[in-house]
Design a protein around this motif. Structure first.
Motif, PDB file in Angstrom:
ATOM      1  N   TYR A   1      20.596   2.142 -29.065  1.00  0.00           N
ATOM      2  CA  TYR A   1      21.597   2.918 -28.321  1.00  0.00           C
ATOM      3  C   TYR A   1      21.795   4.324 -28.881  1.00  0.00           C
ATOM      4  CZ  TYR A   1      23.065  -0.958 -25.327  1.00  0.00           C
ATOM      5  OH  TYR A   1      23.115  -1.960 -24.383  1.00  0.00           O
ATOM      6  N   VAL A   2      21.042   4.687 -29.930  1.00  0.00           N
ATOM      7  CA  VAL A   2      21.056   6.098 -30.356  1.00  0.00           C
ATOM      8  C   VAL A   2      20.283   6.951 -29.343  1.00  0.00           C
ATOM      9  CG1 VAL A   2      21.263   5.554 -32.815  1.00  0.00           C
ATOM     10  CG2 VAL A   2      18.984   5.938 -31.833  1.00  0.00           C
ATOM     11  N   PHE A   3      19.514   6.298 -28.459  1.00  0.00           N
ATOM     12  CA  PHE A   3      18.732   7.018 -27.448  1.00  0.00           C
ATOM     13  C   PHE A   3      19.390   6.897 -26.071  1.00  0.00           C
ATOM     14  CE2 PHE A   3      15.292   5.700 -30.496  1.00  0.00           C
ATOM     15  CZ  PHE A   3      15.011   6.979 -30.954  1.00  0.00           C
ATOM     16  N   ASP A   4      19.073   7.864 -25.197  1.00  0.00           N
ATOM     17  CA  ASP A   4      19.615   7.790 -23.833  1.00  0.00           C
ATOM     18  C   ASP A   4      18.783   6.893 -22.926  1.00  0.00           C
ATOM     19  OD1 ASP A   4      17.398   9.398 -23.185  1.00  0.00           O
ATOM     20  OD2 ASP A   4      18.570  11.246 -23.163  1.00  0.00           O
ATOM     21  N   GLY A   5      17.542   6.564 -23.345  1.00  0.00           N
ATOM     22  CA  GLY A   5      16.722   5.647 -22.553  1.00  0.00           C
ATOM     23  C   GLY A   5      15.990   6.314 -21.407  1.00  0.00           C
ATOM     24  N   ASP A   6      15.907   7.647 -21.452  1.00  0.00           N
ATOM     25  CA  ASP A   6      15.267   8.364 -20.346  1.00  0.00           C
ATOM     26  C   ASP A   6      13.843   8.817 -20.662  1.00  0.00           C
ATOM     27  OD1 ASP A   6      17.541   8.075 -18.786  1.00  0.00           O
ATOM     28  OD2 ASP A   6      18.435   9.947 -19.495  1.00  0.00           O
ATOM     29  N   LYS A   7      13.294   8.416 -21.805  1.00  0.00           N
ATOM     30  CA  LYS A   7      11.963   8.910 -22.211  1.00  0.00           C
ATOM     31  C   LYS A   7      10.858   8.366 -21.298  1.00  0.00           C
ATOM     32  CE  LYS A   7       8.733   9.158 -26.078  1.00  0.00           C
ATOM     33  NZ  LYS A   7       8.334   8.641 -27.397  1.00  0.00           N
TER      34      LYS A   7
ATOM     35  N   PRO B   1      31.826   0.355 -18.985  1.00  0.00           N
ATOM     36  CA  PRO B   1      32.431   1.584 -19.507  1.00  0.00           C
ATOM     37  C   PRO B   1      31.426   2.503 -20.185  1.00  0.00           C
ATOM     38  CG  PRO B   1      33.801  -0.325 -20.031  1.00  0.00           C
ATOM     39  CD  PRO B   1      32.521  -0.850 -19.444  1.00  0.00           C
ATOM     40  N   THR B   2      30.429   1.921 -20.875  1.00  0.00           N
ATOM     41  CA  THR B   2      29.396   2.725 -21.535  1.00  0.00           C
ATOM     42  C   THR B   2      28.098   2.617 -20.751  1.00  0.00           C
ATOM     43  OG1 THR B   2      30.326   2.206 -23.697  1.00  0.00           O
ATOM     44  CG2 THR B   2      28.092   3.056 -23.681  1.00  0.00           C
ATOM     45  N   ARG B   3      27.470   3.762 -20.494  1.00  0.00           N
ATOM     46  CA  ARG B   3      26.159   3.752 -19.834  1.00  0.00           C
ATOM     47  C   ARG B   3      25.120   3.154 -20.793  1.00  0.00           C
ATOM     48  NH1 ARG B   3      21.585   7.223 -20.092  1.00  0.00           N
ATOM     49  NH2 ARG B   3      20.391   7.267 -18.159  1.00  0.00           N
ATOM     50  N   ARG B   4      24.333   2.206 -20.319  1.00  0.00           N
ATOM     51  CA  ARG B   4      23.276   1.604 -21.135  1.00  0.00           C
ATOM     52  C   ARG B   4      21.982   2.396 -20.959  1.00  0.00           C
ATOM     53  NH1 ARG B   4      27.960  -1.012 -22.005  1.00  0.00           N
ATOM     54  NH2 ARG B   4      27.653  -3.045 -22.960  1.00  0.00           N
ATOM     55  N   PRO B   5      21.149   2.473 -22.027  1.00  0.00           N
ATOM     56  CA  PRO B   5      19.854   3.130 -21.857  1.00  0.00           C
ATOM     57  C   PRO B   5      18.997   2.348 -20.864  1.00  0.00           C
ATOM     58  CG  PRO B   5      20.288   2.614 -24.187  1.00  0.00           C
ATOM     59  CD  PRO B   5      21.358   1.959 -23.377  1.00  0.00           C
ATOM     60  N   PRO B   6      18.449   3.001 -19.832  1.00  0.00           N
ATOM     61  CA  PRO B   6      17.636   2.251 -18.859  1.00  0.00           C
ATOM     62  C   PRO B   6      16.321   1.735 -19.435  1.00  0.00           C
ATOM     63  CG  PRO B   6      17.680   4.610 -18.326  1.00  0.00           C
ATOM     64  CD  PRO B   6      18.645   4.406 -19.430  1.00  0.00           C
ATOM     65  N   ASP B   7      15.824   2.386 -20.482  1.00  0.00           N
ATOM     66  CA  ASP B   7      14.550   1.964 -21.069  1.00  0.00           C
ATOM     67  C   ASP B   7      14.604   2.255 -22.569  1.00  0.00           C
ATOM     68  OD1 ASP B   7      11.998   1.565 -21.945  1.00  0.00           O
ATOM     69  OD2 ASP B   7      11.030   2.861 -20.458  1.00  0.00           O
ATOM     70  N   SER B   8      14.921   1.220 -23.340  1.00  0.00           N
ATOM     71  CA  SER B   8      15.137   1.446 -24.776  1.00  0.00           C
ATOM     72  C   SER B   8      14.033   0.815 -25.609  1.00  0.00           C
ATOM     73  CB  SER B   8      16.505   0.904 -25.190  1.00  0.00           C
ATOM     74  OG  SER B   8      16.469  -0.510 -25.212  1.00  0.00           O
ATOM     75  N   ARG B   9      12.837   0.741 -25.063  1.00  0.00           N
ATOM     76  CA  ARG B   9      11.732   0.180 -25.853  1.00  0.00           C
ATOM     77  C   ARG B   9      11.468   1.058 -27.082  1.00  0.00           C
ATOM     78  NH1 ARG B   9       7.118   0.513 -21.985  1.00  0.00           N
ATOM     79  NH2 ARG B   9       8.406   2.170 -21.127  1.00  0.00           N
ATOM     80  N   LEU B  10      11.257   0.407 -28.221  1.00  0.00           N
ATOM     81  CA  LEU B  10      11.047   1.126 -29.479  1.00  0.00           C
ATOM     82  C   LEU B  10       9.638   0.830 -30.003  1.00  0.00           C
ATOM     83  CD1 LEU B  10      14.434   0.345 -31.327  1.00  0.00           C
ATOM     84  CD2 LEU B  10      13.920   2.254 -29.789  1.00  0.00           C
ATOM     85  N   ASP B  11       8.945   1.852 -30.427  1.00  0.00           N
ATOM     86  CA  ASP B  11       7.590   1.699 -30.974  1.00  0.00           C
ATOM     87  C   ASP B  11       7.684   1.216 -32.428  1.00  0.00           C
ATOM     88  OD1 ASP B  11       4.554   3.332 -30.585  1.00  0.00           O
ATOM     89  OD2 ASP B  11       5.210   2.602 -32.538  1.00  0.00           O
ATOM     90  N   GLY B  12       7.025   0.102 -32.732  1.00  0.00           N
ATOM     91  CA  GLY B  12       7.154  -0.505 -34.061  1.00  0.00           C
ATOM     92  C   GLY B  12       5.988  -0.235 -35.006  1.00  0.00           C
ATOM     93  N   HIS B  13       5.122   0.725 -34.673  1.00  0.00           N
ATOM     94  CA  HIS B  13       3.923   0.930 -35.501  1.00  0.00           C
ATOM     95  C   HIS B  13       4.234   1.390 -36.924  1.00  0.00           C
ATOM     96  CE1 HIS B  13       1.841   0.787 -31.566  1.00  0.00           C
ATOM     97  NE2 HIS B  13       0.925   0.211 -32.314  1.00  0.00           N
ATOM     98  N   LYS B  14       5.307   2.181 -37.073  1.00  0.00           N
ATOM     99  CA  LYS B  14       5.604   2.704 -38.418  1.00  0.00           C
ATOM    100  C   LYS B  14       5.984   1.548 -39.360  1.00  0.00           C
ATOM    101  CE  LYS B  14       8.609   5.891 -40.926  1.00  0.00           C
ATOM    102  NZ  LYS B  14       9.950   6.516 -40.914  1.00  0.00           N
TER     103      LYS B  14
END
Ligand SMILES: NC(=O)c1ccc[n+]([C@@H]2O[C@H](COP(=O)([O-])OP(=O)(O)OC[C@H]3O[C@@H](n4cnc5c(N)ncnc54)[C@H](OP(=O)(O)O)[C@@H]3O)[C@@H](O)[C@H]2O)c1
Length: 297
Positions: free
Chosen positions: A102-108, A254-267
Motif C-alpha cells: 500500500y506504499v504504492f498507488d497500484g497504477d504502474k 474509505p481508503t482507495r486500494r491499489p488496483p494492481d499491487s504486484r511486487l517483483d521479488g527478484h531482489k
C-alpha cells in the motif's frame, strides 16, 4: 536471542510457532506489555530481552480506520518502529521490519520494483512509507520486507472473512478488478527466518540493508482468491457459495486500494537466496486449518 514484536498478529504468531519448533531462543512481545503508543514499553521490552536481532511484526493494520485514527496509525507504523530501529542501531544488531504494497498507488501496470517511487493513497500506506523512510534514515542494519494480502488460520484476514461469510450467505460479491499476490503468514515467516539464517551464516553484509519485496508467488484478484478458497474448502465438505465478480466502484471503501499491487521479488531471491512459494500451493493447508473447529477467531 531474537525479539519478535506483535506476537498476537498473523505474522507474529507464525514466527513464534516456527522459532519455538526450531528451538531458537526468542522473546515474543505484544500489547499491552509492548505498545508503540507507549514508548517506554518499547525500551523496557528491548532492555529486558537483550536481543541479538529484532523482527518487528507489530503494526497498525486497520487500513480504513487509519483515516480517522491517524495518531495511532503514525505511532504503530512510523514513530514506534523508528524508536525500535534506533534501539537496534545503538546496539548494532539487525532489525527486520515489515511494510506493505500500500506504499504504492497500484497504477504502474506491472510488478513494482523496490526502487519504484512510492505514492500511498491513504493514511495507512503513508504511515508505512514514513516508517520505511525514517528507519532507513537511521544507521540501523535494517531489512525492510514489503508484503501484501497476508492471510493465515490465525487472526482476521480475507480468507477467514470469506469462510465465515460463505456459511451465512449463498451468494457473495467480490471485487474482481484488483490484482495482487496472496501471502500466507507462514510463508512470510519462513522467508524471514531464511534471512536470519543468512545473516547468521555470513555476518551482516552491506547489501542486506534496504527494502525487499516478499509476497506469495503468482497473482490473482480478490475474486480469484475467494474462488480458490471455496474450491479448497469444498474438499472438506464445506458448502461453497456462489462468488460473483464485481468492480471496485461497487464496493466503496474509505481508503482507495491499489488496483494492481504486484511486487517483483527478484531482489529478495538474489540477495538472500529465498522466495515465497506460489500462493496457490500454500492455500489448501491454510484453508484446512481455518476449517478446524477450534479456529473460531
Ligand atoms: N495483513 C495484511 O494483509 C498485510 C498486507 C501488507 C502488509 N502487512 C504488514 O505485515 C505486517 C504483519 O501484519 P499482520 O497481518 O500480521 O498484522 P495483524 O495480524 O493485524 O497483527 C498486527 C500486530 O500488531 C499489533 N499492534 C497493533 N498496534 C500496535 C501498537 N500500537 N503497538 C504494538 N503492537 C501493535 C497487534 O496487536 P493487537 O493484537 O493487540 O491488536 C498485532 O499483534 C505488518 O507490518 C503489516 O503492516 C500486512
Amino acid at each position: 536471542m531474537i525479539l519478535v514484536t506483535g506476537a498476537s498478529g498473523q505474522l507474529g504468531d507464525a514466527l513464534s510457532r516456527r522459532l519455538a519448533a526450531r528451538g531458537t531462543a526468542f522473546t515474543a512481545v505484544q500489547r499491552p506489555g509492548f505498545d508503540f503508543e507507549k514508548p517506554e514499553t518499547i525500551t523496557a521490552c528491548f532492555e529486558a530481552a537483550k536481543p541479538s536481532l529484532v523482527i518487528n511484526a507489530a503494526a497498525y493494520t486497520a487500513v480504513d480506520k487509519a483515516e480517522t485514527d491517524q495518531e495511532a496509525a503514525k505511532a504503530g507504523n512510523h514513530t514506534g518502529p523508528l524508536a525500535l530501529a534506533k534501539l537496534c542501531e545503538a546496539a548494532d544488531i539487525p532489525f527486520i521490519h515489515v511494510s506493505t504494497d500500500y506504499v504504492f498507488d497500484g497504477d504502474k501496470g506491472e510488478p513494482y520494483l523496490e526502487t519504484d517511487p512510492t505514492n500511498p493513497t491513504g493514511v495507512y500506506g503513508a504511515t508505512k512509507r514514513d516508517g520505511e523512510e525514517s528507519i532507513l534514515a537511521t544507521g540501523a542494519k535494517a531489512v525492510i520486507l514489503r508484503t501484501a494480502w497476508v492471510y493465515s488460520a490465525h487472526g482476521k484476514n480475507f480468507a477467514r472473512t470469506m469462510i465465515n461469510a460463505g456459511r451465512k450467505m449463498p451468494v457473495l460479491r467480490v471485487v474482481a478488478d484488483q490484482r495482487g499476490s496472496p501471502t500466507a503468514a507462514g510463508d512470510l515467516a519462513d522467508a524471514i527466518l531464511a534471512i536470519t539464517d543468512k545473516i547468521s551464516a555470513t555476518g551482516w553484509q552491506p547489501e542486506y540493508r534496504g527494502i525487499f519485496h516478499a509476497t506469495g508467488g503468482g497473482e490473482t484478484t480478490w475474486h480469484g482468491f475467494a474462488t480458490a478458497i471455496f474450491e479448497d474448502a469444498a474438499k472438506h465438505g464445506y458448502t461453497a457459495p456462489e462468488v460473483q465478480p464485481i468492480a471496485t466502484m461497487d464496493w466503496p471503501t474509505p481508503t482507495r486500494r491499489p488496483p494492481d499491487s504486484r511486487l517483483d521479488g527478484h531482489k529478495l531471491a538474489s540477495i538472500f537466496g529465498t522466495s515465497l512459494p506460489p500462493w496457490r500451493e500454500t492455500l489448501p493447508g491454510v484453508v484446512a486449518d481455518l476449517l478446524k473447529p477450534d479456529q473460531k477467531t
